[in-house]
Write a protein that holds these residues in place. Sequence first.
Motif, PDB file in Angstrom:
ATOM      1  N   LEU A 139     -22.732  27.115   3.808  1.00  0.00           N
ATOM      2  CA  LEU A 139     -23.508  27.987   2.926  1.00  0.00           C
ATOM      3  C   LEU A 139     -24.018  29.217   3.667  1.00  0.00           C
ATOM      4  N   GLU A 140     -24.487  29.016   4.886  1.00  0.00           N
ATOM      5  CA  GLU A 140     -24.987  30.157   5.666  1.00  0.00           C
ATOM      6  C   GLU A 140     -23.890  31.190   5.896  1.00  0.00           C
ATOM      7  N   ASN A 141     -22.711  30.722   6.251  1.00  0.00           N
ATOM      8  CA  ASN A 141     -21.631  31.662   6.564  1.00  0.00           C
ATOM      9  C   ASN A 141     -21.053  32.328   5.325  1.00  0.00           C
ATOM     10  N   ILE A 142     -20.967  31.600   4.220  1.00  0.00           N
ATOM     11  CA  ILE A 142     -20.508  32.229   2.978  1.00  0.00           C
ATOM     12  C   ILE A 142     -21.491  33.308   2.545  1.00  0.00           C
ATOM     13  N   ALA A 143     -22.787  32.985   2.587  1.00  0.00           N
ATOM     14  CA  ALA A 143     -23.805  33.973   2.201  1.00  0.00           C
ATOM     15  C   ALA A 143     -23.778  35.182   3.139  1.00  0.00           C
ATOM     16  N   THR A 144     -23.666  34.919   4.441  1.00  0.00           N
ATOM     17  CA  THR A 144     -23.637  36.012   5.430  1.00  0.00           C
ATOM     18  C   THR A 144     -22.422  36.905   5.231  1.00  0.00           C
ATOM     19  N   THR A 145     -21.332  36.318   4.761  1.00  0.00           N
ATOM     20  CA  THR A 145     -20.108  37.090   4.491  1.00  0.00           C
ATOM     21  C   THR A 145     -20.394  38.267   3.562  1.00  0.00           C
ATOM     22  N   TYR A 146     -21.311  38.066   2.615  1.00  0.00           N
ATOM     23  CA  TYR A 146     -21.566  39.100   1.604  1.00  0.00           C
ATOM     24  C   TYR A 146     -22.861  39.868   1.841  1.00  0.00           C
ATOM     25  N   GLN A 147     -23.421  39.756   3.048  1.00  0.00           N
ATOM     26  CA  GLN A 147     -24.585  40.571   3.428  1.00  0.00           C
ATOM     27  C   GLN A 147     -24.222  42.045   3.266  1.00  0.00           C
ATOM     28  N   ASN A 148     -25.104  42.821   2.646  1.00  0.00           N
ATOM     29  CA  ASN A 148     -24.936  44.265   2.398  1.00  0.00           C
ATOM     30  C   ASN A 148     -23.944  44.586   1.279  1.00  0.00           C
ATOM     31  N   ASN A 149     -23.361  43.557   0.644  1.00  0.00           N
ATOM     32  CA  ASN A 149     -22.475  43.807  -0.494  1.00  0.00           C
ATOM     33  C   ASN A 149     -23.270  44.219  -1.727  1.00  0.00           C
ATOM     34  N   ARG A 150     -22.632  44.983  -2.594  1.00  0.00           N
ATOM     35  CA  ARG A 150     -23.220  45.304  -3.896  1.00  0.00           C
ATOM     36  C   ARG A 150     -22.903  44.177  -4.864  1.00  0.00           C
ATOM     37  N   VAL A 151     -23.876  43.903  -5.731  1.00  0.00           N
ATOM     38  CA  VAL A 151     -23.743  42.782  -6.665  1.00  0.00           C
ATOM     39  C   VAL A 151     -24.266  43.188  -8.034  1.00  0.00           C
ATOM     40  N   LYS A 178     -27.974  45.761  -3.965  1.00  0.00           N
ATOM     41  CA  LYS A 178     -27.335  45.474  -2.683  1.00  0.00           C
ATOM     42  C   LYS A 178     -28.097  44.338  -2.007  1.00  0.00           C
ATOM     43  N   ILE A 179     -27.366  43.389  -1.442  1.00  0.00           N
ATOM     44  CA  ILE A 179     -27.997  42.297  -0.703  1.00  0.00           C
ATOM     45  C   ILE A 179     -28.492  42.846   0.635  1.00  0.00           C
ATOM     46  N   VAL A 180     -29.792  42.762   0.877  1.00  0.00           N
ATOM     47  CA  VAL A 180     -30.339  43.343   2.106  1.00  0.00           C
ATOM     48  C   VAL A 180     -30.885  42.295   3.066  1.00  0.00           C
ATOM     49  N   PHE A 181     -31.227  41.097   2.561  1.00  0.00           N
ATOM     50  CA  PHE A 181     -31.808  40.099   3.458  1.00  0.00           C
ATOM     51  C   PHE A 181     -31.564  38.714   2.874  1.00  0.00           C
ATOM     52  N   LEU A 182     -31.033  37.805   3.687  1.00  0.00           N
ATOM     53  CA  LEU A 182     -30.758  36.454   3.229  1.00  0.00           C
ATOM     54  C   LEU A 182     -32.000  35.574   3.328  1.00  0.00           C
ATOM     55  N   ASN A 183     -32.149  34.708   2.359  1.00  0.00           N
ATOM     56  CA  ASN A 183     -33.227  33.714   2.368  1.00  0.00           C
ATOM     57  C   ASN A 183     -32.663  32.444   3.017  1.00  0.00           C
ATOM     58  N   ARG A 184     -33.112  32.112   4.212  1.00  0.00           N
ATOM     59  CA  ARG A 184     -32.548  30.983   4.960  1.00  0.00           C
ATOM     60  C   ARG A 184     -32.900  29.633   4.342  1.00  0.00           C
ATOM     61  N   GLN A 185     -33.849  29.625   3.413  1.00  0.00           N
ATOM     62  CA  GLN A 185     -34.198  28.386   2.736  1.00  0.00           C
ATOM     63  C   GLN A 185     -33.369  28.177   1.466  1.00  0.00           C
ATOM     64  N   VAL A 186     -33.061  29.281   0.788  1.00  0.00           N
ATOM     65  CA  VAL A 186     -32.268  29.229  -0.446  1.00  0.00           C
ATOM     66  C   VAL A 186     -31.253  30.371  -0.375  1.00  0.00           C
ATOM     67  N   TYR A 187     -30.064  30.076   0.126  1.00  0.00           N
ATOM     68  CA  TYR A 187     -29.085  31.132   0.383  1.00  0.00           C
ATOM     69  C   TYR A 187     -28.618  31.836  -0.888  1.00  0.00           C
ATOM     70  N   SER A 188     -28.690  31.162  -2.025  1.00  0.00           N
ATOM     71  CA  SER A 188     -28.244  31.772  -3.277  1.00  0.00           C
ATOM     72  C   SER A 188     -29.230  32.801  -3.808  1.00  0.00           C
ATOM     73  N   LYS A 189     -30.412  32.904  -3.179  1.00  0.00           N
ATOM     74  CA  LYS A 189     -31.478  33.778  -3.675  1.00  0.00           C
ATOM     75  C   LYS A 189     -31.928  34.772  -2.601  1.00  0.00           C
ATOM     76  N   PRO A 190     -31.085  35.735  -2.229  1.00  0.00           N
ATOM     77  CA  PRO A 190     -31.472  36.700  -1.200  1.00  0.00           C
ATOM     78  C   PRO A 190     -32.419  37.775  -1.734  1.00  0.00           C
ATOM     79  N   LEU A 191     -32.905  38.613  -0.824  1.00  0.00           N
ATOM     80  CA  LEU A 191     -33.647  39.812  -1.196  1.00  0.00           C
ATOM     81  C   LEU A 191     -32.621  40.897  -1.503  1.00  0.00           C
ATOM     82  N   VAL A 192     -32.765  41.553  -2.651  1.00  0.00           N
ATOM     83  CA  VAL A 192     -31.811  42.602  -3.030  1.00  0.00           C
ATOM     84  C   VAL A 192     -32.548  43.902  -3.284  1.00  0.00           C
ATOM     85  N   GLN A 193     -31.838  45.001  -3.083  1.00  0.00           N
ATOM     86  CA  GLN A 193     -32.403  46.333  -3.331  1.00  0.00           C
ATOM     87  C   GLN A 193     -31.698  46.955  -4.524  1.00  0.00           C
TER      88      GLN A 193
END
Length: 378
Positions: free
Chosen positions: A322-334, A343-358
Amino acid sequence: MESYQTKDLLPEMVTAEPVRTKNGQLVVDQGVTLTKQLIAKIQFYSIESVTVENFAKDASANATGQKTEKKVDFFTHNSLLHYEQKSSSQSSQKIKKSSEFQQFQVNFTFGANDLKAIFDDIIAGKPLDTQIMLNKVLTLVHPKQTTVEFFDMIHNLRSVNDSIYAHCLNVGLIARMIGIWLKLPKNVIEHLTIAGLLHDIGKTRIPSDILNKTDALTEEEFAVIHKHPKFGYDILKNQNLDPHILNAVLMHHERCDGSGYPNQLSGNEIDDYAIIIAIADVYDAMTAARIYRAPLCPFQVIAEFENDGLQKYKPKYILTFLENIATTYQNNRVILSNGETAKIVFLNRQVYSKPLVQLDDGSCIDLNQSNLYIKAII
């Protein structure tokens, strides 16, 4: 209460009865508010209809006095879906026009055909040359290819009627990637790749009218499908294969909580190879198109694993994945579930499906503190 066809379910409907598969497995309990992820999960199990409580479409307030998101009506829902499909399609078309993808597609087609020929030879009793099999797969992998490029290639090869051989090829490639993420020895990575390539060979013994059925399976048909891991083991047991590979073929549908098949194994009874293949298998199945649903976004699949899978797979494997799949799309537009782009700007290490987005206006949303979720990657 009212019964809805699965295709007509909407977020925020509340289940009036437990939702179960044909063989009685609980998918969603009674009294649960549906989300897009839960609806996708219901569709994934080919459940035809769900009984829900009376569904109002006006906005409401939650217990804290904060206004919840409006429930979308049928036309708004369809318009949003059209926008998501259009944006996702534009991104997909850009990938598909690249020379790298076109070459990958040619190599993949040859690889799937080669794998079918290998399966036919094994079934005919011929000895398996695992090195030849590996060589054919590794033509699809390039040292300079990034992880996001690798998954973009796989995701854009999708079709509703993916063959056993295309699926096995995908699982072999994904299992190999998981082995790399885990920093496993080269020989173990090779064994995982082989296990992924062979994991569904038992489906060649399943009647095609069951395997390719577009309607919901009967309990008897499910029972036949559940035999394919044992069929695969029987086909391969006389080949000169590492025991872990044979275990992966036999156990790739077992789950650590005992909910799997064919033998309802649990915990350390399940071979570690089988757990890794299971993760690759489920990820590939859920990100593929099906007749009853579109392919799920990787973050929707991550959410499914977080909601349902953490107790089903060993933590060191599922969390690394899960960590690596989520990291794969860091900075991607969604695209978010309300139709906004971000844009995904920061991953939530507790809940990878719910990052911080801009958002496009520069403001940020912590999806872990919101009802919104990632609907598509663009």
